[in-house]
Design a protein around this motif. Structure first.
Motif: not given
Length: 676
Positions: A102-107, A89-93, A81-83
Motif C-alpha cells: 500500500a505504501i508503494a502504491v502511494s508513490t 529500516v521499516y520495510g519488514d515492519l 524520497d521519504w519512502v
C-alpha cells in the motif's frame, strides 16, 4: 465435501444445479456448482430482493454534473524520497503490518478519467452496494482492494482507543501536532509536516509522523484538505508498533458511501448555480478497478511491472480521457472481465490462493495468510470505516470471486454499533470452511438467476418508460416491482397471439371491405384506370382468390405479428386514388371477399377491384395507390423484404443451434478429470 461440523461456518455451498453461461440461456447444463452463502432457501425468497430500480441518468446531466474528488491522493513532490529513506529500516515492519504494498502504491500517480468515474457512478445502487448494469451486478470487492490498493483485509478494526504506553506516545504526538497550529498556515499542512520530520534521523517519532501523513493523504483523506489529521495519530502509533489493521474494509466502506452520494446527486437536477458535491474517498481505487475490468476503458499505454512491484504499477502516470457516450456504451456492454487478476503479468506474483486446482479449506487448518484473506473476501458482513459503516454483499457478485452465481437473498443489517458491525466481519476466531476455485474455472449462473434477472430488467424498463420512481422502504420498492412484473405477465396472458389474430381478421373482413366499397365514387375509370387496365393481364376471379389466399397464408406463417394493430382509412378528398395509412406494422395483408365488392362499378371490375384483391403495402404512412402497376411494385418490394427477414430468421436459428452445441461441449469439457 465432508459434512460441516457443528461449530463450523460454511462460506461456500456445493451442490448440483442447472447452469447457463449467460443471462440469455440456451440449454441449461446440470453440473456441480459452488455458491456463496447465503442463497435462497425457497422460491418465495427469490422475487423479493431484486436490486432497486432507479431513474436513469441522462448523458446531458452527467456532463453538467459538478463533483470534486478531494480524496484523490497524488504523491507530494518529495514523498518518494521519504519512502526510500524509511523503507530499508521499516520495510519488514510494514510487511508485518500488511502495508508494504500500500505504501508503494502511494508513490504512483493515478490520473483521473472524470467521465468514466461519473459514468459508472450513475449505475450505483446504494441498497445493495453494487453497480446494476443491464447484464448483471458488479462491485468493488475486498479482493480488488487487496490486489489494487495493497491494503490488508485482516487485522484489528481501525476504530478503538489506546492505553498504557501507546496512550503516552499519542499525547506526545498530539503536542507535536498542535505546534503546527501556531504556524503561518494555522494548520498541520502536509507539505510543512513532511519537510519538518523528513530531516530527522529516522527514529520512531519520524516513522509515526510518516505513517500519519500516509493515512491522512492516501487512506482516509478528509477535511480540511491537505492536512495531517489528529485522529490519524492513534492508528499510526499502532502501525508503528507492528499492529496489523484491516484497512481494506474501512477504505471500501468510504468508497461505497461516496458512490451513493454521487448517485443521489446525479439524479437530482440541480441548478447551474448549485454548489458542487465534494467527496473524500480515495476514488483512484475505483479508477484502477475500471481499467482492470473494462478493456474498452483502458489507456492505450501500460507500464511493465518490475520485480516485486504491486499490480497498480502498470497504471502509473498513464492517461485516458473518455467521452460520456463511449463510457456509457462500454458499461452497458457485457464484455466485463470477471477475474482480471487471472491474466498473467510479467514480474507480478499472484497471491497463493490463485491455484491450478480447486481446494476446500477449514479455518482451523488454514495457516496461509493469503488464503485466509481470500476467505474474508467471501463473507457477507458490515464494513467498519473511520466515520461510516457500509454493507458488503459478495454473494451478489460471486463470479468476480471465481464462484457460480445464484439468486441472491436478503441479509439484514447489523450496524447498531461499530462493535456489533465488526463482529459480523471478523473471522479470526471462527472455525470457517470455504472453497477456493481453480485459477481458470469458468463460473456461470443458474437458470433461476437468469429468469430472475430478466424480470428485474423488465421491471426496470417499465419504470423508466413510465417515469415512475416508487417511494418508501426497500421492501416497498421490491413489492412494487413484483406487482409490475405480475401485471405484465397477466397482460401477456389476456392478449394471446390467437386472440390478436382473430380480432384482426374480423377487422379486415368488415372495415377494409367497407372502405373499398365506399371508394367507388373516388376511384374512377379515367386515364389512370385505362392505363392500368392495359397493363393488367386478364385473370379470373377464382384465380385471384386462390392467389390471394395462398399469399396470405404464407405471410401469416412467416410473421403473424403483421396482422394486428393496423387500420385502413379512406381519404374522401383523393379523386385519383385510395389513401391508406399503415400503423405499427411492417406489412399489411388485406383480403377482400367477393361479396364485399358487388356494389362496385363496371369500370372498377374491369381493373380487378370488383374481385378479390391482396394488397401488400410496405410500412410507409400515407401511401397513395394510384395504379395497379404501383401496387404490383409494392408487392415486389414487400416480398423481397419478407424473404430477407426469413433468411435472417434462419441465420438466427443456426447461430442459436451453434451456441447450444458450444455450451454442451464446454459442459462436457468441465466434467473431464484434469490430467496429472
Amino acid at each position: 465435501m465432508d459434512e460441516p461440523k457443528e461449530d463450523e461456518i460454511s462460506l461456500v455451498a456445493e451442490r448440483e444445479a442447472e447452469m447457463v453461461s449467460s443471462p440469455d440461456p440456451l440449454i441449461p447444463i446440470k453440473r456441480k456448482a459452488w455458491f456463496l452463502d447465503p442463497h435462497p432457501a425457497s422460491p418465495q425468497e427469490v422475487s423479493r430482493f431484486a436490486p432497486s430500480m432507479r431513474k436513469n441518468v441522462s448523458l446531458a446531466h452527467l456532463r453538467e454534473s459538478k463533483v470534486l474528488f478531494r480524496g484523490w491522493g497524488s504523491p507530494l513532490r518529495r514523498w518518494g524520497d521519504w519512502v526510500d529513506k524509511l523503507q530499508p529500516v521499516y520495510g519488514d515492519l510494514w510487511k508485518k503490518s500488511g502495508i508494504f504494498d500500500a505504501i508503494a502504491v502511494s508513490t504512483y500517480k493515478i490520473k483521473k478519467d472524470h467521465s468514466s468515474i461519473l459514468g459508472v457512478a450513475a449505475f450505483w445502487c446504494g441498497e445493495t452496494n453494487t453497480f446494476v448494469f443491464p447484464w448483471g451486478e458488479a462491485t468493488v470487492t475486498l479482493e480488488d482492494v487487496m490486489v489494487l490498493a495493497g491494503l490488508s483485509v485482516l487485522g484489528e478494526p481501525v476504530r478503538g482507543s489506546l492505553a498504557g504506553e501507546f496512550a503516552e506516545i499519542e499525547q506526545r504526538m498530539v503536542r507535536e501536532h498542535r505546534t503546527f497550529n501556531r504556524s503561518t498556515s494555522k494548520k498541520a499542512d502536509q507539505s510543512a509536516w513532511m519537510r519538518h520530520y523528513m530531516e530527522g534521523e529516522g527514529d520512531e517519532l519520524e516513522h509515526i509522523a510518516f505513517l500519519a501523513l500516509w493515512l491522512s493523504r492516501f487512506v482516509f483523506p478528509g477535511p480540511p484538505i491537505k492536512t495531517v489529521k489528529q485522529h490519524m495519530l492513534p492508528i499510526a502509533i499502532r502501525l508503528a508498533r507492528g499492529t496489523r489493521i484491516a484497512f481494506g474494509p474501512a477504505v471500501l466502506a468510504s468508497l461505497y458511501r461516496d458512490l451513493g452520494a454521487i448517485r443521489d446527486n446525479l439524479v437530482v437536477h440541480n441548478s447551474p448555480k448549485a454548489e458542487p458535491l465534494v467527496v473524500w474517498a480515495p476514488f483512484n481505487l475505483l479508477q484502477l478497478w475500471l481499467w482492470e475490468h473494462f478493456l474498452s476503458l483502458r489507456p492505450d499505454k501500460q507500464n511493465l511491472i518490475d520485480n516485486s512491484e504491486p499490480r497498480a504499477a502498470r497504471w502509473h502516470d498513464v492517461c485516458r480521457k473518455s467521452d460520456f457516450s463511449l463510457v456509457h456504451s462500454a458499461l452497458e456492454s457485457p464484455e466485463f472481465l470477471w477475474r482480471p487478476y487471472m491474466v498473467s503479468l510479467e514480474n507480478w506474483s499472484r497471491p497463493s490462493f490463485y491455484g491450478d486446482i480447486g481446494m476446500w479449506y477449514s479455518g482451523n487448518t488454514t495457516k496461509d495468510e493469503e488464503v485466509r484473506s481470500f476467505a474474508q473476501c467471501l463473507r457477507a458482513a458490515e464494513l467498519v470505516g473511520v466515520d461510516c459503516i457500509e454493507q458488503y454483499l459478495p454473494h451478489r457478485v460471486s463470479m468476480q470471486l471465481g464462484l457460480d452465481q445464484d439468486v441472491p437473498c436478503h441479509i439484514p443489517r447489523s450496524n447498531s454499533t461499530w462493535e456489533v458491525a465488526w463482529e459480523t466481519y471478523d473471522i479470526t476466531s471462527k472455525n470457517i470452511a470455504f472453497y477456493v476455485p481453480p485459477q481458470f474455472f469458468k463460473s456461470g449462473i443458474t437458470l433461476n438467476y437468469s429468469i430472475w434477472w430478466k424480470e428485474c430488467i423488465s421491471a426496470c424498463s417499465i419504470l423508466v418508460e413510465n417515469d415512475i420512481q416508487p417511494q418508501g422502504s426497500l421492501e416497498d420498492i421490491h413489492n412494487f416491482q413484483s406487482k409490475v412484473i405480475s401485471e405484465k405477465k397477466m397482460k401477456k396472458i389476456h392478449t394471446s397471439p390467437s386472440m390478436k389474430r382473430r380480432k384482426v381478421e374480423e377487422f379486415y373482413d368488415g372495415m377494409l371491405s367497407d372502405c373499398l366499397v365506399s371508394a367507388n365514387d373516388s376511384v374512377s375509370g379515367d386515364n389512370d384506370s385505362v392505363e392500368s387496365e392495359n397493363l393488367q393481364p386478364s385473370i379470373t376471379r377464382t384465380e385471384q382468390l386462390q392467389s390471394c389466399a395462398t399469399k396470405q397464408k404464407e405471410y401469416m406463417k412467416l410473421k403473424p405479428s403483421t396482422y394486428f394493430d393496423c387500420k385502413v382509412r379512406h381519404n374522401p378528398e383523393a379523386s385519383q386514388s385510395v389513401k391508406l395509412d399503415i400503423c405499427e406494422t411492417d406489412v399489411i395483408t388485406a383480403l377482400v371477399n367477393e361479396g364485399d365488392s358487388v356494389m362496385m362499378g363496371d369500370s372498377n371490375r374491369r381493373n380487378g377491384l370488383g374481385s378479390a384483391e391482396c394488397y401488400l403495402i410496405a410500412r410507409q404512412p400515407g401511401v397513395h395507390i394510384a395504379s395497379q402497376e404501383a401496387k404490383l411494385k409494392l408487392e415486389q418490394v414487400v416480398e423481397k423484404r419478407m424473404m430477407m427477414k426469413a433468411e435472417e430468421f434462419q441465420l438466427e436459428m443456426q447461430i442459436k443451434m451453434l451456441k447450444e452445441e458450444v455450451a454442451a461441449i464446454e459442459a462436457r469439457a468441465m466434467d473431464l478429470e484434469p490430467v496429472c
